[in-house]
Design a protein around this motif. Sequence first.
Motif, mmCIF file in Angstrom:
data_model
loop_
_atom_site.group_PDB
_atom_site.id
_atom_site.type_symbol
_atom_site.label_atom_id
_atom_site.label_comp_id
_atom_site.label_asym_id
_atom_site.label_seq_id
_atom_site.Cartn_x
_atom_site.Cartn_y
_atom_site.Cartn_z
ATOM 1 N N ARG A 122 7.227 2.824 12.425
ATOM 2 C CA ARG A 122 6.468 3.125 13.637
ATOM 3 C C ARG A 122 5.980 4.576 13.601
ATOM 4 O O ARG A 122 6.606 5.451 13.016
ATOM 5 C CB ARG A 122 7.318 2.922 14.891
ATOM 6 C CG ARG A 122 7.989 1.582 14.999
ATOM 7 C CD ARG A 122 8.671 1.416 16.351
ATOM 8 N NE ARG A 122 9.751 0.454 16.285
ATOM 9 C CZ ARG A 122 9.607 -0.860 16.336
ATOM 10 N NH1 ARG A 122 8.391 -1.366 16.466
ATOM 11 N NH2 ARG A 122 10.647 -1.663 16.258
ATOM 12 N N MET A 123 4.882 4.822 14.302
ATOM 13 C CA MET A 123 4.360 6.170 14.502
ATOM 14 C C MET A 123 4.275 6.412 16.000
ATOM 15 O O MET A 123 4.089 5.461 16.781
ATOM 16 C CB MET A 123 2.978 6.327 13.855
ATOM 17 C CG MET A 123 2.962 6.015 12.374
ATOM 18 S SD MET A 123 1.316 6.126 11.652
ATOM 19 C CE MET A 123 0.997 7.873 11.811
ATOM 20 N N SER A 139 1.898 2.065 8.038
ATOM 21 C CA SER A 139 2.154 3.011 9.132
ATOM 22 C C SER A 139 3.502 3.676 8.903
ATOM 23 O O SER A 139 4.297 3.224 8.056
ATOM 24 C CB SER A 139 2.137 2.299 10.495
ATOM 25 O OG SER A 139 3.148 1.300 10.554
ATOM 26 N N GLY A 140 3.752 4.735 9.639
ATOM 27 C CA GLY A 140 5.032 5.425 9.529
ATOM 28 C C GLY A 140 5.211 6.106 8.190
ATOM 29 O O GLY A 140 4.294 6.742 7.636
ATOM 30 N N VAL A 141 6.409 5.956 7.618
ATOM 31 C CA VAL A 141 6.744 6.602 6.342
ATOM 32 C C VAL A 141 5.871 6.054 5.221
ATOM 33 O O VAL A 141 5.452 6.811 4.315
ATOM 34 C CB VAL A 141 8.243 6.405 6.040
ATOM 35 C CG1 VAL A 141 8.586 6.979 4.661
ATOM 36 C CG2 VAL A 141 9.103 7.075 7.104
ATOM 37 N N ASP A 142 5.575 4.766 5.252
ATOM 38 C CA ASP A 142 4.735 4.177 4.199
ATOM 39 C C ASP A 142 3.329 4.783 4.203
ATOM 40 O O ASP A 142 2.729 5.007 3.144
ATOM 41 C CB ASP A 142 4.643 2.653 4.383
ATOM 42 C CG ASP A 142 5.962 1.972 4.073
ATOM 43 O OD1 ASP A 142 6.812 2.582 3.388
ATOM 44 O OD2 ASP A 142 6.152 0.826 4.535
ATOM 45 N N LEU A 143 2.794 5.066 5.371
ATOM 46 C CA LEU A 143 1.457 5.655 5.448
ATOM 47 C C LEU A 143 1.468 7.057 4.855
ATOM 48 O O LEU A 143 0.545 7.446 4.113
ATOM 49 C CB LEU A 143 0.988 5.692 6.914
ATOM 50 C CG LEU A 143 -0.352 6.363 7.165
ATOM 51 C CD1 LEU A 143 -1.476 5.634 6.434
ATOM 52 C CD2 LEU A 143 -0.643 6.432 8.663
ATOM 53 N N VAL A 144 2.505 7.829 5.160
ATOM 54 C CA VAL A 144 2.610 9.171 4.597
ATOM 55 C C VAL A 144 2.683 9.121 3.083
ATOM 56 O O VAL A 144 2.061 9.923 2.362
ATOM 57 C CB VAL A 144 3.841 9.908 5.188
ATOM 58 C CG1 VAL A 144 4.012 11.265 4.521
ATOM 59 C CG2 VAL A 144 3.690 10.058 6.698
ATOM 60 N N ALA A 145 3.437 8.163 2.569
ATOM 61 C CA ALA A 145 3.587 8.026 1.111
ATOM 62 C C ALA A 145 2.271 7.648 0.448
ATOM 63 O O ALA A 145 1.910 8.177 -0.608
ATOM 64 C CB ALA A 145 4.660 6.998 0.797
ATOM 65 N N LYS A 146 1.506 6.752 1.074
ATOM 66 C CA LYS A 146 0.238 6.323 0.478
ATOM 67 C C LYS A 146 -0.817 7.414 0.564
ATOM 68 O O LYS A 146 -1.660 7.548 -0.340
ATOM 69 C CB LYS A 146 -0.250 5.065 1.188
ATOM 70 C CG LYS A 146 0.565 3.816 0.837
ATOM 71 C CD LYS A 146 -0.026 2.558 1.472
ATOM 72 C CE LYS A 146 0.779 1.331 1.077
ATOM 73 N NZ LYS A 146 0.191 0.084 1.621
ATOM 74 N N GLU A 147 -0.771 8.187 1.627
ATOM 75 C CA GLU A 147 -1.746 9.270 1.758
ATOM 76 C C GLU A 147 -1.518 10.363 0.714
ATOM 77 O O GLU A 147 -2.462 10.974 0.211
ATOM 78 C CB GLU A 147 -1.657 9.904 3.165
ATOM 79 C CG GLU A 147 -2.405 9.128 4.223
ATOM 80 C CD GLU A 147 -2.409 9.865 5.544
ATOM 81 O OE1 GLU A 147 -3.487 9.993 6.141
ATOM 82 O OE2 GLU A 147 -1.335 10.312 5.977
ATOM 83 N N SER A 148 -0.277 10.606 0.373
ATOM 84 C CA SER A 148 0.031 11.665 -0.587
ATOM 85 C C SER A 148 -0.113 11.181 -2.014
ATOM 86 O O SER A 148 -0.142 11.984 -2.929
ATOM 87 C CB SER A 148 1.452 12.188 -0.349
ATOM 88 O OG SER A 148 2.414 11.138 -0.496
#
Length: 338
Positions: free
Chosen positions: A296-297, A329-338
């Motif tokens: 979740r975000m 979304s959440g942690v997965d989104l941060v990982a994919k963006e980086s």
Amino acid sequence: MNEQLVSMITQLVMEKMGEKTADAVPQNTATPIEKPKETLIKFYDTADNVAHEMPNITEAPNDTLIKLYNNASHTQQRSGEPSYDEPTDRTAAITTFQFEADNISESIQAARKHTPARIGVGRAGSRPKTKTWLKFRLDHAAAVDAVYGEVTEDLLNQLNVFQVTTRVTDKEEYITRPDLGRRLSDESKALIQAKCQKNPQVQIIMSNGLSASAIEANVQDVYLALQQSLRNLNIEIGTTFYIDKGRVALMDEIGELLQAEVVVYLIGERPGLVSAESMSAYICYQPRFGTVEADRMVISNIHKGGIPPLEAGAYLGTVVEKILQYKASGVDLVAKES
């Protein structure tokens, strides 16, 4: 009576009285007793009015107890002594009462500019100052009202949304049983399936949560700005509805029920002593039963003293666009963006 006899008796009586008077006078001449000085103060007993005299006090001839001054001349008045011409309380300047000034350091003053928290408020002895204590009581009362308040029907009609309920029966159960606030009632499930669009790109829901005041103050601006932002991005919006006494994890059941790609949940935050009108927006990609919190975000602190509602609504649109782009979304989104 014979006048000669009367005269003889009178003479005998006078001679006899003269002899007694001579015998009463002492032979030695006594020292004359000095008349005592007049006492300064006499005290009288109220019971028998007997005068009790204070002992004589020998004073120097020029040393007087009280000096009286003529109004026309004050030559004998010493500097620094109060005047006896008028009461002493009239000689002092009359000033209005003022509370003690706060001695606040520059560092605390600088910190106050960046936070509404109660810092550098000072104390009166071991207790808070009256003004600080009254403000605390006011904020606490506002927080209680936010928790136990309800969103008005007028607001729901303006937003053109229908209302559903959870398995909670009242506020007390909502507070003590969070698990019941995470599940819809059976009637609400049937109503959502009948009225809502299936498989929407974005499903928007809203709930009073722990602060009805937050929804009343912010949700209209956030919702309208979010709608406009998503439409400008050509993102499809499902059928929005309102949930009474909902919890955050309820978005999992709604995502399961409608098979929404993204769920945006506008909910009232737990009120604090700084603001009782703070709202949060939770976003999750494909929320389903078993979704973990890391997926979740949240955009929190949405209110007039935090993130402005209109700005928050516009920003939510860009976050939803990014989630649909990366399908996470959440942690997965941060990982994919980086």
